[in-house]
Design a protein around this motif. Structure first.
Motif, short mmCIF file in Angstrom:
data_model
loop_
_atom_site.label_atom_id
_atom_site.label_comp_id
_atom_site.label_asym_id
_atom_site.label_seq_id
_atom_site.Cartn_x
_atom_site.Cartn_y
_atom_site.Cartn_z
N HIS A 1 12.72 -22.05 31.16
CA HIS A 1 13.15 -23.19 30.36
C HIS A 1 12.05 -23.76 29.49
N GLN A 2 10.85 -23.17 29.54
CA GLN A 2 9.78 -23.72 28.71
C GLN A 2 9.84 -23.09 27.33
N SER A 3 9.49 -23.87 26.32
CA SER A 3 9.60 -23.43 24.93
C SER A 3 8.27 -22.98 24.35
N THR A 4 7.24 -22.92 25.17
CA THR A 4 5.92 -22.53 24.68
C THR A 4 5.39 -21.37 25.50
N ASP A 5 4.48 -20.59 24.89
CA ASP A 5 3.86 -19.48 25.60
C ASP A 5 2.64 -19.94 26.39
#
Length: 213
Positions: A148-152
Motif C-alpha cells: 500500500h505504499q506509494s514510494t520506493d
C-alpha cells in the motif's frame, strides 16, 4: 501461433510473465485486457495455475506469482538463500538477534533463510520453514505495508508478542525484485526494539534485494 503450439499453454505462460513483471499483482480484469481474452478464460487459466502453486491470490483477490515457480527449479530456493545469507549474517551479528528472509506463500509468510548470531548468550529459535499468517508478526506486516505504499523508499515495521510471548520483531520489505514479494527482519527477546534496529533492517533488506536482482 503455429499448428505445433498450444494456445492454452501459451496463454498460461503469458500470464506468468505478466505477473512476474509486476510487484503488485494483477486483477482478472487487468489480465483479461492485457491478454486480449475474456474474463472466463482468465479465471480458468488462474484456477489451473493455482492448482500447481504457480499463481496465488492475495487477500484483495489480485493474482501474483506463486512459490511453485521457485519449486520448479530445485536450485532456486538454495540460490535465494545463498544470495541473502551474507546480508543476514551481517545483520544477525550486528544486532545480536536472529535474522530472517521471509517470502509470501499464499496467505502466509514463509521463512526461507534464517541466521542466528554467534556471540549472544541466548536468542529466539526461528527456523527456515516456519510460517505464520501475513497479518501477524513484523515480517508479514512489513510485506502488507509495502503493498500500500506509494514510494520506493522502504520503511520498517515493529511488533511485540504477536508470534511468541516476550519476543519483538522488526522487518522491512524487499523492493524492486521482480516476481518476489518478501521481507528481511530480526526477532529478539526484548520488550521493545532498540531505535537503531529499524534503519539497520532497512539497509539489510536493500542489500538482499540487490543480491536477488
Amino acid at each position: 501461433m503455429t499448428a505445433e503450439t498450444s494456445q492454452t499453454l501459451d496463454r498460461g505462460l503469458r500470464v506468468l510473465k505478466l505477473l512476474a513483471d509486476t510487484d503488485h499483482g494483477l486483477t482478472v480484469t487487468e489480465l483479461s485486457n492485457k491478454l486480449g481474452v475474456n474474463r472466463t478464460v482468465v479465471y480458468r487459466l488462474l484456477a489451473t495455475l493455482e492448482q500447481h502453486a504457480l499463481v496465488r491470490r492475495d487477500l484483495g483477490g489480485r493474482a501474483r506469482v506463486g512459490l511453485g515457480v521457485l519449486r520448479l527449479g530445485r536450485q532456486v530456493h538454495p540460490l535465494v538463500r545463498e544470495a541473502a545469507l551474507p546480508a543476514l549474517r551481517s545483520l544477525a551479528e550486528d544486532i545480536g538477534a536472529t535474522a530472517h528472509l521471509t517470502l509470501v506463500d499464499g496467505a502466509d509468510a514463509l521463512a526461507v533463510a534464517v541466521v542466528e548470531p554467534t556471540w549472544t548468550d541466548y536468542h529466539v529459535a526461528y527456523r527456515a520453514g516456519f510460517r505464520h499468517p501475513l497479518d501477524r508478526g513484523a515480517a508479514g506486516r512489513a510485506i502488507l505495508a509495502a503493498r500500500h505504499q506509494s514510494t520506493d523508499e522502504p520503511g520498517y515495521t515493529l511488533t511485540h508478542g504477536e508470534l511468541e510471548a516476550g519476543a519483538s520483531g522488526a522487518a522491512a520489505p524487499l523492493l524492486g525484485v521482480t516476481g518476489v514479494e518478501g521481507s528481511v527482519g530480526v526477532v529478539m527477546l526484548a520488550d521493545a526494539v532498540p531505535e537503531r534496529v529499524g534503519p539497520r533492517v532497512v539497509d539489510a533488506a536493500r542489500e538482499v534485494a540487490e543480491a536477488l536482482r
